[in-house]
Scaffold this motif. Structure first.
Motif, PDB file in Angstrom:
ATOM      1  N   ARG A   2       5.361   3.046  15.462  1.00  5.95           N
ATOM      2  CA  ARG A   2       4.480   1.884  15.652  1.00  5.95           C
ATOM      3  C   ARG A   2       4.317   1.129  14.341  1.00  5.95           C
ATOM      4  N   TYR A   3       3.998   1.883  13.268  1.00  7.04           N
ATOM      5  CA  TYR A   3       3.849   1.250  11.958  1.00  7.04           C
ATOM      6  C   TYR A   3       5.136   0.531  11.563  1.00  7.04           C
ATOM      7  N   LEU A  10       5.456  -2.666  13.444  1.00  4.37           N
ATOM      8  CA  LEU A  10       4.449  -3.641  13.023  1.00  4.37           C
ATOM      9  C   LEU A  10       4.765  -4.238  11.658  1.00  4.37           C
ATOM     10  N   SER A  11       5.532  -3.518  10.842  1.00  2.00           N
ATOM     11  CA  SER A  11       5.765  -3.976   9.470  1.00  2.00           C
ATOM     12  C   SER A  11       7.165  -4.539   9.273  1.00  2.00           C
ATOM     13  N   THR A  12       7.898  -4.730  10.365  1.00  2.17           N
ATOM     14  CA  THR A  12       9.294  -5.141  10.245  1.00  2.17           C
ATOM     15  C   THR A  12       9.512  -6.464  10.966  1.00  2.17           C
ATOM     16  N   GLN A  34      -2.409  -6.020  11.370  1.00  2.83           N
ATOM     17  CA  GLN A  34      -2.002  -4.939  12.281  1.00  2.83           C
ATOM     18  C   GLN A  34      -1.927  -3.618  11.520  1.00  2.83           C
ATOM     19  N   ILE A  35      -1.381  -3.677  10.320  1.00  2.00           N
ATOM     20  CA  ILE A  35      -1.252  -2.447   9.535  1.00  2.00           C
ATOM     21  C   ILE A  35      -2.619  -1.995   9.055  1.00  2.00           C
ATOM     22  N   GLU A  39      15.122  -8.038  10.405  1.00  2.00           N
ATOM     23  CA  GLU A  39      15.393  -6.694   9.879  1.00  2.00           C
ATOM     24  C   GLU A  39      15.744  -5.725  10.999  1.00  2.00           C
ATOM     25  N   GLU A  67       9.479 -14.159   1.086  1.00  2.00           N
ATOM     26  CA  GLU A  67       8.327 -14.434   1.954  1.00  2.00           C
ATOM     27  C   GLU A  67       7.136 -14.891   1.132  1.00  2.00           C
ATOM     28  N   ARG A  81       0.913  -9.325  10.244  1.00  2.00           N
ATOM     29  CA  ARG A  81       1.480  -8.048   9.812  1.00  2.00           C
ATOM     30  C   ARG A  81       0.446  -7.226   9.048  1.00  2.00           C
ATOM     31  N   LEU A 126      -4.314   0.243  11.428  1.00  2.00           N
ATOM     32  CA  LEU A 126      -3.885   1.640  11.497  1.00  2.00           C
ATOM     33  C   LEU A 126      -4.794   2.539  10.658  1.00  2.00           C
ATOM     34  N   VAL A 150       4.716  -2.795  -0.571  1.00  2.00           N
ATOM     35  CA  VAL A 150       5.647  -1.877   0.115  1.00  2.00           C
ATOM     36  C   VAL A 150       5.110  -1.572   1.514  1.00  2.00           C
ATOM     37  N   LEU A 151       3.842  -1.216   1.587  1.00  2.74           N
ATOM     38  CA  LEU A 151       3.232  -0.877   2.884  1.00  2.74           C
ATOM     39  C   LEU A 151       3.374  -2.034   3.864  1.00  2.74           C
ATOM     40  N   LEU A 152       3.167  -3.260   3.388  1.00  2.00           N
ATOM     41  CA  LEU A 152       3.227  -4.436   4.259  1.00  2.00           C
ATOM     42  C   LEU A 152       4.635  -5.036   4.301  1.00  2.00           C
ATOM     43  N   ASN A 153       5.563  -4.402   3.574  1.00  2.00           N
ATOM     44  CA  ASN A 153       6.961  -4.864   3.573  1.00  2.00           C
ATOM     45  C   ASN A 153       7.045  -6.350   3.232  1.00  2.00           C
TER      46      ASN A 153
END
Lengths: 386, 386
Positions: free
Chosen positions: B244-245, B248-250, A365-366, B254, A311, A362, A369, A303-306
């Motif tokens: 930002r998050y 980065l996650s999209t 980058q996350i 989308e 994919e 992705r 954070l 979920v966090l990384l979508n």
């Protein structure tokens, strides 16, 4: 040059890992030790405590010759897929041996088990499918199947390294030239030992807990790890605010597109997020008997990384070797192998050109954070040389 | 009971707003002043500095009798849609008058302009569509059209309140019983005046800047606002980490689902986010001649709140009156009007039952991430009574 592979996470790199690398070389008689290491997100559904470059640096300074990244689509998985990815990479780079730790008490013959699983894979599959109505997790079902077909394997959730070993053995046996397996009985503390002792080898869990309590871990890890922990530290709690935001800003329909989101888990998550004050609080509220804690932690990572279902499936099809670092021995081995490799060797990513690389960018980058001190992880980064 | 409506944001409520409410009552001769106030996200594409409940409390203590929320689907819009939503709500509740501030220098006849725009709406539409090839923003095109058709209106970006007044007048003229319009020339500082003076009335922009610099604003705002600012403060910079998050996650695909994401803006955003160190830094990198700063800020809000094109369009179809607060006069008026209303009056939301409410819950939850002290905004909240 003969190479022995090891499949690792190094969260963080500690003295037990040093022992593992030494023993891998010794038992296999290999000249090169190749570590296939999870990137920044790990098998248990957690961010790594320090980034993949710092963990590679520690490994290269302590007995490993070459580090290749286990990509997100394999690292953030239960034992079977984690093993599938790790074995695939070590096979692709041309390792002839595989050394892994085990917490099985006896001298269990993994190679024989692997052959059995390979030969009986149809019978196993049928037995597994017969359990499709049972409200059991995947490991629980596999436990039932194998307990019946191969009782001596003693599959049990209390032996996570044995379970991984079995998964390696099964996967390895599917290749035309299986690696020779070298199981290594655990030295020092067990996986579930949380208490640190006066022995130089402690479990990674125990070490992480000590770090969280700001206790010294200098007896249990090499200097490079101590230094890395000064430079950065990421935990799920630091990323929690972003998971919370993601859930608050996403509809149930969108959540259902996430890999492995099933059985109304999206509703449990959406229900729990508004009240939860921390990540562990949140996970406690989502937890049910049906799912293991790590399964849910991995789902939180997806979920966090979508990460969407499609994919993930696309990423599995791709084969590439992302080189994180090497010493002179590792470099010589890599140069030698390059001539005969079918997988692409990736030493520098300018712009992501594959799904695996997109997921890597992705995720990385996350991951950053979680600690503002973490430098760029992917674009333009070249392998560490020591 | 005769009611005069005002369309407001109160970001924050200051002495100029007190003057506006007093004058609305005086000029229109109404017994009730009804404020249709933006919720937690505002026309300029910003979070409100304090939440809608605190801003309602300040308004009710300073000359307003009834506060109704202007929902996200109307508040987070350029002048025309902002006006459409505000007029719709004031018409629905049964106001006979509308009082609004203007920065037009002369005694401009808004009512006459409204009638003109209503009667000539086809000609205006044709002239606007004729400009579809021009690389101009919507306000720039409208400027061209009206400058030709109605030169005395003096449309100019330097007069934001006049532009809003024109939008109110146009929209109001479309109803069978248009409200009587009472334009109120600005007292004290202009919209673009950033410097505070020794006058009791300053611009909201000037006041916000003083707050950001930790300067006293006690000369320019009532006590309730001072108290609110002690309780909470939200800025875009506090929400920046979540935007930002999200970026980065999209994926680009989308992002293209987001309302008003067009012309490759998603690529500009994805390109800018990896380097930006603050929200203003980010917006500066995305900015081009083609788009106004506020247009881009609103787009950032749509991304932050994950508002998709279809959701926005569905929300526009719904009609409801979310009551934020009232005094005895406002309550009496509401009771009187309830008998003849067609729109649903919402005084308490247990669980969202409409798209507008879903967007409200989402927006309010994300708004709360801007300051951990902000209490629950939607579920179970009932109107303030003073």
């Amino acid at each position: 040059m003969k190479a022995c592979g090891i499949i690792v996470e190094y969260n963080p790199f500690h003295n037990g890992h040093l022992y593992h690398a030494q023993k891998a070389r010794e038992l296999s008689g290999a000249e090169v030790v190749v570590a296939c290491m999870s990137g920044n997100f790990l098998q248990r559904g957690e961010p790594a405590i320090t980034d993949k470059w710092l963990r590679s640096r520690a490994a290269l300074a302590n007995g490993v010759d070459l580090v290749i990244e286990l990509p997100l689509c394999w690292s953030l998985q239960a034992a079977d897929y984690f093993a599938k990815g790790g074995i695939k990479i070590l096979q692709a780079i041309g390792c002839q041996a595989l050394c892994f730790g085990t917490d099985h008490q006896d001298a269990f013959d993994y190679q024989a088990f692997g052959r059995f699983a390979h030969e009986k894979r149809l019978a196993i599959d049928i037995a597994y499918r017969a359990l499709h109505d049972e409200k059991l997790s995947y490991p629980q079902k596999m436990n039932q199947v194998f307990t019946r077909l191969y009782p001596e394997m003693q599959l049990s959730g209390a032996m996570p390294n044995h379970i991984l070993g079995l998964a390696y053995a099964k996967e390895n046996a599917n290749y035309p030239h299986p690696m020779t397996l070298y199981p290594l009985p655990r030295a020092g503390a067990g996986y579930h030992d949380h208490k640190l002792s006066d022995q130089p080898i402690a479990s990674a869990t125990g070490i992480r807990e000590a770090i969280a309590k700001h206790q010294s871990v200098s007896n249990f890890v090499p200097d490079q790890t101590l230094q890395s922990l000064q430079e950065q530290q990421v935990t799920w709690e630091k990323l929690w605010q972003f998971l919370r935001y993601r859930l608050l800003s996403t509809t149930a329909a969108e959540l259902r597109q996430i890999y492995q989101m099933s059985d109304g888990l999206e509703q449990r998550m959406l229900g729990a997020v508004t009240q939860a004050t921390s990540f562990s609080d949140f996970l406690q509220a989502v937890k049910s008997k049906r799912y293991t804690w790590t399964r849910l932690q991995r789902l939180c990572c997806y979920v966090l990384l979508n990460i969407q279902d499609q994919e993930m499936r696309q990423a599995w099809q791709e084969e590439q070797l992302r080189i994180l670092g090497f010493n002179a021995t590792g470099q010589a081995f890599l140069r030698q192998q390059k001539k005969q490799l079918t997988a692409e060797v990736v030493s520098r990513i300018g712009k992501p050109t594959t799904i695996q690389q997109e997921l890597m960018v992705r995720g990385d980058q996350i991951y950053r954070l979680g600690d503002e001190r973490i430098p760029e992880q992917t674009i333009g980064r070249i392998p560490i040389r020591i």
